[in-house]
Design a protein around this motif. Structure first.
Motif, PDB file in Angstrom:
ATOM      1  N   ALA A  88     -24.194  11.564 -12.381  1.00  0.00           N
ATOM      2  CA  ALA A  88     -25.332  10.631 -12.208  1.00  0.00           C
ATOM      3  C   ALA A  88     -25.943  10.396 -10.818  1.00  0.00           C
ATOM      4  CB  ALA A  88     -25.048   9.322 -12.905  1.00  0.00           C
ATOM      5  N   PHE A 142     -27.150   7.368  -9.501  1.00  0.00           N
ATOM      6  CA  PHE A 142     -28.288   6.448  -9.597  1.00  0.00           C
ATOM      7  C   PHE A 142     -28.495   5.710  -8.284  1.00  0.00           C
ATOM      8  CE2 PHE A 142     -26.574   6.322 -14.082  1.00  0.00           C
ATOM      9  CZ  PHE A 142     -27.596   7.081 -14.629  1.00  0.00           C
ATOM     10  N   THR A 164     -38.436   3.690 -12.230  1.00  0.00           N
ATOM     11  CA  THR A 164     -37.054   4.036 -11.878  1.00  0.00           C
ATOM     12  C   THR A 164     -36.079   3.103 -12.594  1.00  0.00           C
ATOM     13  OG1 THR A 164     -37.801   4.907  -9.762  1.00  0.00           O
ATOM     14  CG2 THR A 164     -35.457   4.444  -9.963  1.00  0.00           C
ATOM     15  N   VAL A 172     -33.149   4.660 -14.845  1.00  0.00           N
ATOM     16  CA  VAL A 172     -31.724   4.368 -14.601  1.00  0.00           C
ATOM     17  C   VAL A 172     -31.102   3.732 -15.845  1.00  0.00           C
ATOM     18  CG1 VAL A 172     -30.146   2.903 -13.262  1.00  0.00           C
ATOM     19  CG2 VAL A 172     -31.967   4.177 -12.088  1.00  0.00           C
ATOM     20  N   GLY A 200     -30.564   6.306 -18.420  1.00  0.00           N
ATOM     21  CA  GLY A 200     -29.485   7.188 -17.981  1.00  0.00           C
ATOM     22  C   GLY A 200     -28.127   6.556 -18.212  1.00  0.00           C
ATOM     23  N   PHE A 202     -28.923  12.405 -11.884  1.00  0.00           N
ATOM     24  CA  PHE A 202     -30.125  11.766 -11.347  1.00  0.00           C
ATOM     25  C   PHE A 202     -30.403  12.348  -9.965  1.00  0.00           C
ATOM     26  CE2 PHE A 202     -32.638   8.767  -9.049  1.00  0.00           C
ATOM     27  CZ  PHE A 202     -33.291   7.945  -9.948  1.00  0.00           C
ATOM     28  N   ILE A 223     -32.514  13.595 -14.765  1.00  0.00           N
ATOM     29  CA  ILE A 223     -33.559  12.639 -14.394  1.00  0.00           C
ATOM     30  C   ILE A 223     -34.108  13.046 -13.030  1.00  0.00           C
ATOM     31  CG2 ILE A 223     -34.109  10.222 -13.892  1.00  0.00           C
ATOM     32  CD1 ILE A 223     -31.745   9.415 -15.699  1.00  0.00           C
ATOM     33  N   ASP A 265     -36.677  11.847 -10.285  1.00  0.00           N
ATOM     34  CA  ASP A 265     -37.414  10.638  -9.905  1.00  0.00           C
ATOM     35  C   ASP A 265     -38.433  10.956  -8.810  1.00  0.00           C
ATOM     36  OD1 ASP A 265     -37.857   7.864 -10.202  1.00  0.00           O
ATOM     37  OD2 ASP A 265     -36.494   7.371  -8.560  1.00  0.00           O
TER      38      ASP A 265
END
Ligand code: ADP
Ligand code: MG
Length: 189
Positions: free
Chosen positions: A3, A5, A53, A57, A60, A72, A105, A107
């Motif tokens: 991840a 994040f 975002t 998140v 996710g 991410f 993801i 961003d």
């Protein structure tokens, strides 16, 4: 364990009343993670501070709770990773790694224009994941502006063709949530 994040957010903490351009039902459908099971794409498009975002998140984290692997990255970091791998001769290995998580993801696409060759590298990533793993992209640019972001309208069209094939495009309008409190207290117009 992938991840990365930038912060912790949940759907429960999202005020739908503050963002009337969003359909809560459409977000609730995304929370089921059915789109991830199918390998579909989600795009959150809209101006800064509108919760893109936050939603990315939160979705996710929900995907992880449902045992999907999630990575991410910002678009800038992703492009730097691909460019470095290309220079090292390890592009194929990097693409294989980036194709592994069930949800990737990406961003902040569009805050920085892509360097030459980046669009082509991004295309290879999208092709590698196509119909295998989901991609969620947030961008401050409308899809019509992506040719300019990628610096190559032909490659941008090829990327969008794959991304939009099985996709939900969610356009958020309205004011920045960050500036809401200031506006309320009269510090901003
Ligand atoms: P964007 O990615 O669209 O620029 P963010 O998702 O980073 O915006 O949102 C900016 C800040 O405002 C974050 O702290 C986020 O949690 C919060 N925020 C934005 N929209 C909402 C909302 N509708 N309800 C609750 N918090 C929100
Ligand atoms: Mg953001």
């Amino acid at each position: 364990k992938l991840a990365q994040f930038p912060f912790v957010r949940e759907i429960d903490g999202f005020e739908f009343d503050a963002q009337p351009s969003l359909d809560p039902g459409q977000i609730r459908e995304l929370v089921t993670c059915r789109w991830i099971a199918h390998g579909d794409t989600t795009l959150f498009l809209g101006p800064p501070g509108t919760g893109k975002t936050h939603l990315a998140v939160a979705l996710g984290r929900e995907a992880i709770r449902q045992n999907y692997s999630v990575q991410f990255v910002t678009a800038a970091t992703l492009v730097a990773m691909l460019a470095k791998a290309h220079d090292d001769g390890s592009l194929d290995k990097q693409l294989t790694l980036l194709a592994r998580p069930k949800l990737l993801i990406i961003d902040e696409l569009g805050y920085l224009p892509f360097e030459a060759n980046a669009a082509h590298l991004f295309f290879q990533l999208v092709s590698r994941r196509y119909e295998k793993g989901s991609i969620l992209i947030t961008s401050n640019r409308s899809v019509g502006e992506w040719g300019g972001v990628f610096g190559d309208p032909v490659v941008a069209t090829a990327i969008l063709d794959r991304l939009l094939h099985h996709s939900a495009v969610i356009t958020i309008r309205g004011d920045s949530y960050r500036l809401r409190e200031k506006r309320r207290s009269g510090l901003l117009q």
